[in-house]
Design an enzyme around this catalytic site. Structure first.
Site, PDB file in Angstrom:
ATOM      1  N   ASN A  79      82.126  17.141 -11.663  1.00 17.69           N
ATOM      2  CA  ASN A  79      82.294  17.847 -10.390  1.00 17.69           C
ATOM      3  C   ASN A  79      82.566  16.779  -9.337  1.00 17.69           C
ATOM      4  O   ASN A  79      81.658  16.086  -8.898  1.00 17.69           O
ATOM      5  CB  ASN A  79      80.992  18.619 -10.082  1.00 17.69           C
ATOM      6  CG  ASN A  79      81.020  19.261  -8.710  1.00 17.69           C
ATOM      7  OD1 ASN A  79      82.048  19.296  -8.046  1.00 17.69           O
ATOM      8  ND2 ASN A  79      79.867  19.781  -8.292  1.00 17.69           N
TER       9      ASN A  79
ATOM     10  N   LYS B 127      83.401  17.120  -6.352  1.00 18.69           N
ATOM     11  CA  LYS B 127      83.008  17.544  -4.994  1.00 18.69           C
ATOM     12  C   LYS B 127      84.135  17.198  -4.005  1.00 18.69           C
ATOM     13  O   LYS B 127      85.300  17.234  -4.382  1.00 18.69           O
ATOM     14  CB  LYS B 127      81.661  16.927  -4.615  1.00 18.69           C
ATOM     15  CG  LYS B 127      80.599  17.221  -5.687  1.00 18.69           C
ATOM     16  CD  LYS B 127      79.203  16.910  -5.255  1.00 18.69           C
ATOM     17  CE  LYS B 127      78.246  17.240  -6.399  1.00 18.69           C
ATOM     18  NZ  LYS B 127      76.839  17.023  -6.055  1.00 18.69           N
TER      19      LYS B 127
ATOM     20  N   HIS C  42      77.409  26.714  -7.172  1.00 22.70           N
ATOM     21  CA  HIS C  42      76.800  25.384  -7.036  1.00 22.70           C
ATOM     22  C   HIS C  42      75.810  25.411  -5.864  1.00 22.70           C
ATOM     23  O   HIS C  42      76.059  26.053  -4.852  1.00 22.70           O
ATOM     24  CB  HIS C  42      77.887  24.328  -6.801  1.00 22.70           C
ATOM     25  CG  HIS C  42      77.339  22.938  -6.879  1.00 22.70           C
ATOM     26  ND1 HIS C  42      76.678  22.352  -5.826  1.00 22.70           N
ATOM     27  CD2 HIS C  42      77.313  22.052  -7.901  1.00 22.70           C
ATOM     28  CE1 HIS C  42      76.277  21.140  -6.217  1.00 22.70           C
ATOM     29  NE2 HIS C  42      76.653  20.942  -7.458  1.00 22.70           N
TER      30      HIS C  42
ATOM     31  N   GLU D  22      75.169  23.426  -3.555  1.00 23.69           N
ATOM     32  CA  GLU D  22      75.705  23.034  -2.243  1.00 23.69           C
ATOM     33  C   GLU D  22      76.424  24.204  -1.589  1.00 23.69           C
ATOM     34  O   GLU D  22      76.413  24.362  -0.378  1.00 23.69           O
ATOM     35  CB  GLU D  22      76.637  21.820  -2.402  1.00 23.69           C
ATOM     36  CG  GLU D  22      75.836  20.550  -2.645  1.00 23.69           C
ATOM     37  CD  GLU D  22      76.548  19.493  -3.454  1.00 23.69           C
ATOM     38  OE1 GLU D  22      77.782  19.567  -3.613  1.00 23.69           O
ATOM     39  OE2 GLU D  22      75.845  18.583  -3.954  1.00 23.69           O
TER      40      GLU D  22
ATOM     41  N   GLU E 113      70.858  22.982 -12.529  1.00 26.91           N
ATOM     42  CA  GLU E 113      70.847  21.805 -11.664  1.00 26.91           C
ATOM     43  C   GLU E 113      69.706  21.917 -10.661  1.00 26.91           C
ATOM     44  O   GLU E 113      69.813  22.630  -9.671  1.00 26.91           O
ATOM     45  CB  GLU E 113      72.170  21.712 -10.892  1.00 26.91           C
ATOM     46  CG  GLU E 113      73.389  21.587 -11.778  1.00 26.91           C
ATOM     47  CD  GLU E 113      74.550  20.963 -11.033  1.00 26.91           C
ATOM     48  OE1 GLU E 113      75.032  19.937 -11.493  1.00 26.91           O
ATOM     49  OE2 GLU E 113      74.953  21.494  -9.976  1.00 26.91           O
TER      50      GLU E 113
ATOM     51  N   GLY F  20      72.315  14.218  -6.578  1.00 28.80           N
ATOM     52  CA  GLY F  20      72.720  13.141  -5.676  1.00 28.80           C
ATOM     53  C   GLY F  20      71.549  12.333  -5.136  1.00 28.80           C
ATOM     54  O   GLY F  20      71.709  11.528  -4.224  1.00 28.80           O
TER      55      GLY F  20
ATOM     56  N   SER G  30      71.952  13.865 -11.014  1.00 28.77           N
ATOM     57  CA  SER G  30      71.788  12.428 -11.257  1.00 28.77           C
ATOM     58  C   SER G  30      71.847  12.058 -12.736  1.00 28.77           C
ATOM     59  O   SER G  30      71.139  11.157 -13.198  1.00 28.77           O
ATOM     60  CB  SER G  30      70.495  11.909 -10.614  1.00 28.77           C
ATOM     61  OG  SER G  30      70.530  12.129  -9.222  1.00 28.77           O
TER      62      SER G  30
HETATM   63  P1  PGA Z   1      75.031  14.391  -9.141  1.00 31.67           P
HETATM   64  O1  PGA Z   1      75.608  15.867  -8.876  1.00 31.67           O
HETATM   65  O2  PGA Z   1      75.356  14.051 -10.556  1.00 31.67           O
HETATM   66  O3  PGA Z   1      75.730  13.517  -8.141  1.00 31.67           O
HETATM   67  O4  PGA Z   1      73.549  14.452  -8.904  1.00 31.67           O
HETATM   68  C1  PGA Z   1      75.573  16.853  -9.851  1.00 31.67           C
HETATM   69  C2  PGA Z   1      76.175  18.129  -9.302  1.00 31.67           C
HETATM   70  O5  PGA Z   1      75.855  18.495  -8.170  1.00 31.67           O
HETATM   71  O6  PGA Z   1      76.971  18.810  -9.981  1.00 31.67           O
END
Ligand code: PGA
Length: 251
Positions: free
Chosen positions: A10, A12, A97, A99, A169, A175, A214
């Site tokens: 992803n 983003k 997601h 976010e 997640e 992140g 992460s």
């Molecule tokens: P990350 O994000 O690996 O940077 O923690 C995962 C995601 O949000 O899909």
């Protein structure tokens, strides 16, 4: 039964088109070092989906979008329809997601519409669920994930469910550098599968459930070794081809 193994990136809101194309080409170039059994998916921003589809042509790497519109077409300024995404040659779309739930007011109601649009256009949704830190600390993570599944996934037909990927997640791990332990991941993945089984029966055994948050080369193998973890949805580490591919070697 062998479930599909998936490593999805992803991206983003990162990379301009030239960078995205370069990243995709590097993934293609190194793909041969990783077991053929791993299904790689890259999910760039809308602006360069078509260039990335072109860049991975001839390889087995699939392309997905990070979202799609609730409606099929029409006067919805700024939105991107599932039909447009599919027409570019994309196979997947990330939906729900955290976010998008957190910053853009995504709800089960809008997600039901987006799921319908995805399926109507032959896209496989990667449906994301997961609790935030407060919910985890209060011990509500099971209930939160269950509700996110019941309110959306339970509305699918059996045929649609057979074409679904779920990503667990935990918001507190996205992140942040904080990863769920492999045991924490397994515990909730097994629970999610049990919830799916209560509605879809044996078909739940075939639904890939990815871990996200992460995930990196140093922890992927331990997490992927767990019985109900079928791969990862990777954010930060997907922006370096080397790391993204190394995560695939975690299987
Ligand atoms: P990350 O994000 O690996 O940077 O923690 C995962 C995601 O949000 O899909």
């Amino acid at each position: 039964m062998a479930r599909k193994k998936i490593v999805a990136g992803n991206w983003k809101m990162n990379t301009v088109p030239a960078e995205g194309v370069e990243l995709a080409k590097s993934v293609v170039a190194g793909r041969g070092e990783v077991c053929e059994c791993v299904n790689f998916i890259v999910c760039p921003p809308f602006t360069h989906l078509s260039q990335v589809v072109e860049a991975v042509k001839g390889s087995d790497i699939a392309v997905g979008a990070q979202d799609c519109a609730t409606e099929a077409k029409g006067a919805y300024t700024g939105e991107v329809a599932a039909q447009m995404i599919a027409a570019l040659g994309c196979k997947y779309v990330i939906l729900g997601h955290s976010e998008r739930r957190q910053y853009y007011g995504e709800t089960s109601e809008s997600l039901n519409k987006k799921m319908a649009q995805a399926y109507a256009n032959g896209l496989t949704p990667i449906y994301c669920v997961g609790e935030n830190l407060e919910e985890r600390e209060a011990g509500n993570h099971f209930a939160v994930c269950k509700a996110q599944i019941e309110e959306v996934v339970f509305n699918l037909t059996e045929e649609q469910f057979a074409n679904l990927v779920i990503a667990y997640e935990p918001v507190w791990a996205i992140g942040t550098g904080k990863t769920a332990t492999a045991d924490q991941a397994q515990e909730i993945h097994a629970y999610i599968r049990e919830v799916l089984r209560s509605k879809f029966g044996a078909a739940a055994e075939e639904c890939p459930i990815l871990y996200g948050g992460s995930c990196k080369p140093s922890n992927a193998a331990e997490i992927f070794a767990k019985a109900d973890v079928d791969g990862g949805l990777i954010g930060g580490a997907a922006l370096k081809a080397e790391d993204f591919l190394a995560i695939g070697k975690g299987f």
